[in-house]
Enzyme design. Structure first.
Site, PDB file in Angstrom:
ATOM      1  CG  HIS A  19      29.295 -11.300 -11.594  1.00 52.60           C
ATOM      2  ND1 HIS A  19      29.376 -10.401 -12.026  1.00 52.60           N
ATOM      3  CD2 HIS A  19      28.799 -12.905 -12.164  1.00 52.60           C
ATOM      4  CE1 HIS A  19      29.162 -11.064 -13.403  1.00 52.60           C
ATOM      5  NE2 HIS A  19      29.164 -12.547 -13.404  1.00 52.60           N
ATOM      6  CE  LYS A  53      31.021 -15.562 -12.158  1.00 46.05           C
ATOM      7  NZ  LYS A  53      29.909 -16.759 -12.547  1.00 46.05           N
ATOM      8  CG  ASP A  62      32.427  -6.353 -20.388  1.00 49.21           C
ATOM      9  OD1 ASP A  62      31.423  -6.096 -19.268  1.00 49.21           O
ATOM     10  OD2 ASP A  62      31.569  -7.530 -20.800  1.00 49.21           O
ATOM     11  CG  HIS A  89      34.533  -9.998 -14.122  1.00 45.90           C
ATOM     12  ND1 HIS A  89      33.962  -8.993 -13.328  1.00 45.90           N
ATOM     13  CD2 HIS A  89      33.688  -9.954 -14.965  1.00 45.90           C
ATOM     14  CE1 HIS A  89      32.467  -9.174 -13.204  1.00 45.90           C
ATOM     15  NE2 HIS A  89      32.638  -9.678 -14.667  1.00 45.90           N
ATOM     16  CE  LYS A 104      30.563  -9.716 -24.405  1.00 46.35           C
ATOM     17  NZ  LYS A 104      30.404 -10.729 -23.251  1.00 46.35           N
TER      18      LYS A 104
END
Ligand code: BG6
Length: 511
Positions: free
Chosen positions: A201, A205, A258, A263, A363
């Protein structure tokens, strides 16, 4: 440009640049009671419905193990929609298109139930046998779901090409190169490569989509886009959130699987790839693959000079105390899963030889920020050395989130009688006041429905990124000093310290 150092913004009228999905379709979501469906997919579909961007004949069939009726499923989803659906009549019309079918994935015969539900939907919603299957489930379930699709005789396109089927798979696509290849062969027992949509995804953007336009629709930048003018590139994706309810998933993946395999690697490819001959999905994918083939392979002798890993401890985010990773529900108390990584890599080709790329993601850091910063070299000789030294080099920043902008930083004379230099920013921003901001999931859903593969990943690029990262990931988890190498950082901080690292970018997370 204002000479007082303030940022000048050029904004864009985006009000008319929207695609509508045209063909009738039934969207089948596996993992219908999960987080992804409730938080991302259904809100995105609802916004598309509100803006009349879904096909006129459309329905969604949620599938999962949980028991729901159509009504209770609609009620369940409604709680995840931000707007007050009670006072919004469009929720009612949208919800009429939502259906639910309970399935046991491990029981291939349930494919027949799926078949019957889709027949009913085709009859009541006019969806014409077109099917978009969406795997909102962990990859371990792919095999049984594909078997179920096969058993339900739902495979592939209709023989006379009067209808189509496509399958959307979410990352992480496997755990390493070997499992990615295995997953692919499972999918390909039923679907051809053209029917498989591998989602990332981040590619949807706005500013990410703008990178190729910026580089290749302007004559100005490409001549300086190389090792002669660029000293370093920083690609950053930091988050304030922790792992939320996803301990089971995250303990198995960690930040490298992840965020990096997908990404971060895709952002790198768009920044560093060569120009394709034409803006078409296969030619863009070819260039990405060439770039991934040029990544300098990992050298075990200098492992920790290229990778820094960390894990968040307890701390404070937005003045609220938050627990450390090991205290999250479902996480092993002695877990050594990294929640932060910084990877320094090189692209071995003529354009980028010796230019370091720093990829950082983590994170529970002090801010949410996704950006790409291109650092240009120092001026070769400074005539202003008696006034200012050193002169800050030029910098180009693609801000992907939370703001969407492109900013060029350069030196200018400050106003006044004295000769004094000051860094200025020239900024182009997607101004939401000029158009509705489109969420990345809205974009990918419309593209899948329209059969546009530009923003989806081709299998070879998946294999190449796994081939590059697998040694980092596997040696990192297996090496004896992994526990010592993993630096604990307080939640809400700027991340682990990185002594000896040359990374000093604008978005430097070092204290
Ligand atoms: C997902 C990761 O792909 O991206 C999550 O699995 C992460 O761990 C998320 O939080 C970040 O996405 P965004 O769009 O919020 O930056």
């Amino acid at each position: 440009m204002a000479i007082d150092g303030s940022i000048q913004t050029v904004s864009l009228d985006t009000s008319c640049a929207c695609n509508k999905a045209q063909l009738p379709c039934a969207l089948v979501v596996f993992g219908a009671s999960g987080d992804l469906t409730a938080r991302k997919l259904v809100p995105a579909l609802y916004r598309l419905h509100q803006h009349d961007l879904l096909p006129g004949r459309f329905a969604m069939l949620g599938c999962g193990r949980t028991l729901f009726t159509d009504e209770s499923y609609r009620e369940h989803l409604r709680t995840f929609i931000d707007t007050d659906t009670g006072s919004d009549p469009s929720w009612g019309t949208f919800a009429q298109n939502l259906h639910y079918q309970q399935l046991d994935y491990s029981y291939p015969d349930d494919g027949k139930k799926l078949y019957s539900s889709l027949e009913r939907i085709d009859a009541s919603h006019g969806t014409s046998g077109n099917r978009l299957f969406y795997m909102a489930v962990p990859p371990v379930l792919y095999e049984s779901i594909v078997a179920l699709i096969q058993h339900g005789s739902l495979k592939a396109d209709c023989p006379d090409s009067s209808c189509w089927s496509r399958i959307v798979v979410e990352k992480p696509f496997g755990r390493n190169l070997e499992s990615a290849v295995n997953l692919d062969s499972t999918l390909k027992e039923t679907f051809a490569e053209e029917q498989i949509y591998r989602i990332d995804h981040y590619l949807a953007k706005e500013t990410t989509q703008n990178i190729l336009v910026f580089r290749f629709a302007n004559a100005l930048f490409e001549p300086v886009w190389n090792r002669q003018y660029i000293s370093r590139v920083d690609i950053t994706a930091t988050e304030q959130i922790g792992i939320e309810n996803r301990a089971g998933y995250y303990e198995q993946t960690g930040v490298l699987r992840d965020m990096f395999q997908n990404h971060m690697m895709q952002l790198l490819a768009l920044t560093a790839m060569e120009a394709p001959a034409h803006f078409s999905p296969s030619l863009v994918s070819d260039e990405k693959s060439k770039l991934f083939q040029s990544l300098r392979p990992f050298d075990p002798r200098s492992f920790w000079q290229h990778l820094l890993i960390g894990q968040y401890g307890a701390g404070t985010i937005n003045n609220q105390p938050v627990c450390g990773y090991r205290d999250e529900k479902g996480v092993a108390p002695d877990s050594i899963t990294p929640t932060y990584a910084m990877l320094k890599l090189y692209v071995d080709n003529w354009r980028w030889q010796s230019v370091p790329f720093y990829l950082v993601s983590g994170k529970r850091l002090n801010r949410k920020e996704t950006s790409i910063v291109v650092h240009f070299r120092d001026v070769p000789h400074s005539i202003f050395r008696d006034i200012i030294s050193p002169i800050a080099p030029n910098r180009l920043t693609f801000s992907i989130q939370p703001t969407e902008a492109i900013t060029l930083s350069f030196q200018a004379k400050a106003p006044g009688t004295a000769m004094s230099l000051r860094p200025m920013d020239m900024c182009f921003s997607y101004n939401s006041e000029h158009g509705r901001p489109v969420d990345a999931y809205e974009k990918v859903l419309v593209d899948c429905l329209n059969g546009d593969k530009m923003l989806f990943l081709r299998e070879d690029s998946e294999y190449l990124t796994w081939r590059f990262l697998t040694p980092f990931i596997e040696d990192c988890t297996q090496c004896i000093n992994h526990r010592e190498a993993l630096q604990l950082y307080p939640a809400g901080s700027s991340g682990p310290h990185h002594p000896g690292w040359a990374w000093t970018g604008r978005n430097n997370l070092a204290d």
